[in-house]
Design a protein around this motif. Structure first.
Motif, PDB file in Angstrom:
ATOM      1  N   LEU A  54       0.812  -1.220   0.000  1.00 14.58           N
ATOM      2  CA  LEU A  54       0.000   0.000   0.000  1.00 14.58           C
ATOM      3  C   LEU A  54       0.843   1.267   0.000  1.00 14.58           C
ATOM      4  CD1 LEU A  54      -2.878  -0.991   2.450  1.00 14.58           C
ATOM      5  CD2 LEU A  54      -3.016  -0.723  -0.035  1.00 14.58           C
ATOM      6  N   THR A  79     -13.717   1.452   0.555  1.00 10.71           N
ATOM      7  CA  THR A  79     -12.423   1.345  -0.124  1.00 10.71           C
ATOM      8  C   THR A  79     -12.388   2.391  -1.228  1.00 10.71           C
ATOM      9  OG1 THR A  79     -13.211  -0.301  -1.730  1.00 10.71           O
ATOM     10  CG2 THR A  79     -12.227  -1.144   0.321  1.00 10.71           C
ATOM     11  N   TYR A  80     -11.184   2.694  -1.694  1.00 11.69           N
ATOM     12  CA  TYR A  80     -11.016   3.674  -2.767  1.00 11.69           C
ATOM     13  C   TYR A  80      -9.942   3.155  -3.707  1.00 11.69           C
ATOM     14  CZ  TYR A  80     -10.118   8.197  -5.026  1.00 11.69           C
ATOM     15  OH  TYR A  80      -9.974   9.213  -5.931  1.00 11.69           O
ATOM     16  N   THR A  81     -10.263   3.114  -4.996  1.00 10.54           N
ATOM     17  CA  THR A  81      -9.331   2.578  -5.986  1.00 10.54           C
ATOM     18  C   THR A  81      -8.869   3.681  -6.929  1.00 10.54           C
ATOM     19  OG1 THR A  81     -10.402   0.408  -5.902  1.00 10.54           O
ATOM     20  CG2 THR A  81      -9.016   0.862  -7.810  1.00 10.54           C
ATOM     21  N   THR A  86      -6.055  -0.372  -4.680  1.00 12.97           N
ATOM     22  CA  THR A  86      -7.259  -0.297  -3.853  1.00 12.97           C
ATOM     23  C   THR A  86      -6.856  -0.065  -2.411  1.00 12.97           C
ATOM     24  OG1 THR A  86      -8.533  -1.723  -5.332  1.00 12.97           O
ATOM     25  CG2 THR A  86      -9.326  -1.500  -3.077  1.00 12.97           C
ATOM     26  N   VAL A  87      -7.323   1.047  -1.865  1.00 17.32           N
ATOM     27  CA  VAL A  87      -6.929   1.488  -0.527  1.00 17.32           C
ATOM     28  C   VAL A  87      -8.081   1.235   0.439  1.00 17.32           C
ATOM     29  CG1 VAL A  87      -6.244   3.480   0.850  1.00 17.32           C
ATOM     30  CG2 VAL A  87      -5.399   3.251  -1.487  1.00 17.32           C
ATOM     31  N   PRO A  88      -7.849   0.470   1.513  1.00 13.11           N
ATOM     32  CA  PRO A  88      -8.891   0.270   2.516  1.00 13.11           C
ATOM     33  C   PRO A  88      -8.934   1.446   3.487  1.00 13.11           C
ATOM     34  CG  PRO A  88      -6.947  -0.949   3.149  1.00 13.11           C
ATOM     35  CD  PRO A  88      -6.613  -0.276   1.840  1.00 13.11           C
ATOM     36  N   ALA A  89     -10.128   1.763   3.954  1.00  9.18           N
ATOM     37  CA  ALA A  89     -10.267   2.839   4.930  1.00  9.18           C
ATOM     38  C   ALA A  89     -10.135   2.278   6.337  1.00  9.18           C
ATOM     39  CB  ALA A  89     -11.607   3.529   4.754  1.00  9.18           C
ATOM     40  N   PHE A 113     -14.829   9.430   3.760  1.00 11.69           N
ATOM     41  CA  PHE A 113     -13.497   8.900   3.445  1.00 11.69           C
ATOM     42  C   PHE A 113     -12.504  10.047   3.383  1.00 11.69           C
ATOM     43  CE2 PHE A 113     -10.168   7.835   0.366  1.00 11.69           C
ATOM     44  CZ  PHE A 113      -9.735   6.597   0.828  1.00 11.69           C
ATOM     45  N   GLU A 135     -16.409   5.670  -8.110  1.00  5.26           N
ATOM     46  CA  GLU A 135     -17.046   5.529  -6.806  1.00  5.26           C
ATOM     47  C   GLU A 135     -17.231   6.852  -6.068  1.00  5.26           C
ATOM     48  OE1 GLU A 135     -12.844   3.755  -5.897  1.00  5.26           O
ATOM     49  OE2 GLU A 135     -14.042   4.234  -7.659  1.00  5.26           O
ATOM     50  N   ASN A 217     -19.556   3.487  -2.276  1.00  4.32           N
ATOM     51  CA  ASN A 217     -19.559   2.062  -1.944  1.00  4.32           C
ATOM     52  C   ASN A 217     -19.546   1.782  -0.450  1.00  4.32           C
ATOM     53  OD1 ASN A 217     -16.920   2.792  -1.427  1.00  4.32           O
ATOM     54  ND2 ASN A 217     -16.020   0.931  -2.266  1.00  4.32           N
TER      55      ASN A 217
END
Length: 219
Positions: A54, A79-81, A86-89, A113, A135, A217
């Motif tokens: 990451l 999450t954000y891509t 893809t980055v998890p919060a 986010f 998203e 999402n």
């Protein structure tokens, strides 16, 4: 941190509107220097940044270390891509939650986010890109909060980046992002304008930037 923000008079904030072809920005130094410095110190003391995969990015099929430190927080399931990453919060830490609540008081938007970028010195940077991932809620501005070293934020119209005769002569827009500043990038800015934070080797101080977003999402 909530004390640093709770006592601020929001009516005293002087906003600057910046407009161009498809560009709509609102900018202000919303947090006084002393309060902003206390917030910066608290963020420095409490935040930990992503490591491993990451902390890397894929560009044209090759993997590179991110030229900055990064972490993300948000509501459960977010999450954000971007750029094939893809980055998890992670769960909201209290100092970042206080900043989200401050933005709610300013704009009436409850962001779900935030992407936090730490620029350790002027060599750390952000390349040209648009925050227009599917998203993201297209009707909600991205809110950017800056603490620490002032850096130049450069925006370029997508038609001015084209090669050859199709390129349009639209001048870049440059903003000095100051300590304690808030920048709202209102629609349709991120569909039409690329932005970057270029290297500035003579700027030795750290900068922490938080970009708050509204993402669809949510679980």
């Amino acid at each position: 941190m909530s004390n640093e923000l709770h006592e601020l008079n929001l009516d005293n904030i002087s906003w600057k509107s910046i407009k161009n072809v498809g560009l709509d920005l609102d900018y202000a130094v919303a947090i006084p220097k002393a309060n902003a410095s206390a917030i910066l110190q608290e963020l420095e003391n409490s935040l930990e940044y992503f490591k491993g995969d990451l902390s890397k990015i894929k560009v044209f099929g090759k993997i590179y270390p991110l030229p900055r430190q990064q972490v993300a927080y948000g509501d459960p399931g977010i999450t954000y891509t971007y750029s094939n990453l893809t980055v998890p919060a992670l769960p909201w830490p209290e100092p970042v939650l206080a900043l989200r609540n401050f933005l709610f008081k300013l704009k009436g938007i409850k962001y779900n986010f935030v992407l936090v970028n730490k620029y350790r010195d002027g060599n750390d940077h952000m390349g040209e890109h648009r925050d227009n991932e599917p998203e993201l809620d297209p009707n909600i501005p991205i809110a950017s909060m800056s603490f620490g070293q002032e850096r130049m934020f450069v925006l370029k119209h997508k038609e001015a980046r084209k090669p050859g005769p199709n390129r349009k002569e639209i001048a870049p827009v440059t903003i000095k992002l100051e300590h304690g500043s808030v920048l709202f990038m209102n629609p349709p800015t991120n569909d039409i304008w690329y932005h970057s934070l270029p290297k500035r080797k003579k700027m030795l101080g750290i900068r922490i930037n938080l970009t708050f977003r509204k993402i669809h999402n949510k679980a």
